[in-house]
Design an enzyme around this catalytic site. Sequence first.
Site, PDB file in Angstrom:
ATOM      1  N   GLU A   1      80.780  21.306  61.697  1.00  0.00           N
ATOM      2  CA  GLU A   1      81.982  21.011  60.903  1.00  0.00           C
ATOM      3  C   GLU A   1      82.023  19.073  60.534  1.00  0.00           C
ATOM      4  O   GLU A   1      82.009  17.760  61.466  1.00  0.00           O
ATOM      5  CB  GLU A   1      83.082  21.253  62.231  1.00  0.00           C
TER       6      GLU A   1
ATOM      7  N   ASP B   1      79.564  20.660  66.105  1.00  0.00           N
ATOM      8  CA  ASP B   1      80.859  20.242  66.708  1.00  0.00           C
ATOM      9  C   ASP B   1      81.039  18.601  65.921  1.00  0.00           C
ATOM     10  O   ASP B   1      79.929  18.226  66.858  1.00  0.00           O
ATOM     11  CB  ASP B   1      81.726  20.785  68.343  1.00  0.00           C
TER      12      ASP B   1
END
Length: 566
Positions: free
Chosen positions: A248, A205
């Site tokens: 990401e 993330d």
Amino acid sequence: MRLTRTSDLWWKNAVVYCLDVETYQDGNGDGIGDFAGLTQRIDHLVRLGVTCVWLMPFYPTRERDDGYDITDFYGVDPRLGTLGDFTEFVRTARDRGIRVIADLVVNHTSEDHPWFRDARSGRDSAHRDWYVWKDEPPEDGPQGVVFPDAEDSLWEYDEGSGQYYLHRFYKQQPDLNVANPEVRDEIARVMGFWTQLGLSGFRVDAVPFLLETDGQKDAGALPDPHEYLADLRAFLGRRNGESVLLGEVNLPYDGLARFFGDPASDRGDELTMCFDFVAMQQMYLSMAREDAGPLAAALRSRPDAPRDAHWATFVRNHDELTLDKLSDDERAEVFASFGPDKDMQLYDRGLRRRLPPMVDGDRRRVELAYSLLFTLPGTPVLFYGEEIGMGENLTVEGRQAVRTPMQWTPETGAGFSTAGPEAYPNPLVDGAFGPQKVNVYEQSRDPGSLLSRMRLFIERYREAPELAWGDYRLVETGERPVLAHLGRTTDGRVLAVHNFAGRPVTARLRLPEAGPGARLTDLLDEEHIGLTVPDDGLLSIELPAYGYRWLRVGTPADDPERVATH
């Protein structure tokens, strides 16, 4: 392609499916999805053709950011089950040939995490330096609020200890100090723990925020963030050689490609895969304009991934459909076409919608987007419910609009739960895209359904290694609405042609790889009807409005002589 090589690098032709355990299937009737329920639905994923499940956060949480405010990195939230339920799911998935990866959320913790509780207890506490503290918000520190609707600063004053702490996201999510070696060691232990329980990797993330040094006076003394990613990748490789890091990284291509690893190396030693945010956004611009040009330009400018790494492609993910890499005017075009109401937009940079309602349920345009997903070079990533054309619920706040319960049946509760809807994490979608009209049960019995088409897409994608493994080149067609690209390996060629226009178009193109008389076989046609290259070498391909074709050039993929020689 040699199967021994493709199985070693399984992620290069994987089909990744992202889901949130709490909204997928309730197994005990309390209204919350759980691992027991998810495990019972695993065969839906098998029939679809999924090879890797990506789990959104399932760790203990205070539920102030849909699970991303984690209070314990080593557990399962009690609402979702136990560690035993988790390992049963992973084992069952593996039995069906499906790997499992999970979100690695190590940029921050919940303010209720024991580490932060200790850190804010005093300036001399054991975990004080596990977070980032300043007497005053520094002018040269990180900039840019991620959630401008909720926060106006990256720094929050802590009354108890008299200092400010950094939070890139919400103030209840203090940032970890990843420059601290103790924090790095702990993150490695977290990764090692879950790989021992069967995970095949992690979706990382908010990668660019993991270790920020830009604009800080002491940047030269801080560890290099790319060295840190390389260390994590090496550690993961030692623990489980097949594991991946899916990153990401929402940056322009020049900054994004660096997260694969050292540009001087062709192997890649950092992230195994990076999401292609740029091409995704340009695809929506192409759809809005009915012009393939924006997407074609993105593909021409996209750097090649290292040999053993890959791009990850997607139509949408679990967050807002971000359009932040478009210009203001371009974003306004997409908003006007697909989300004209202010309530459909989020943070002035994205849409909180799913694709089918964005195109008013036009099945042709939905299929066009997913045909692109499975033919453009990269690993396709699906968000749960995309396979049946689920919509969003705009009565739900923010990003939660697209995180509604999975629609299994047309019955009350959509087959998600036997509890009353007041107990659900989010309310069901209603109207034209609600479970009475859109559900797995009915579509699985309809050969003409979107679910059946998605199964065919995945089956043909898996049968065509040129799409996943090959290099590619764009092919000129003479028509602005048409995108044509050729996937190539030493064994074969596959041509994909897509018409972005709402009118029929005839694409005309030349393929040096296919001379006069060469046969092109249609991979999506049950009778394998194809085309023959005429004597002048100029191939004409008729496409209906929003139409597409997948064409194998020359020798069929299942020719016995071809198989015997490779």
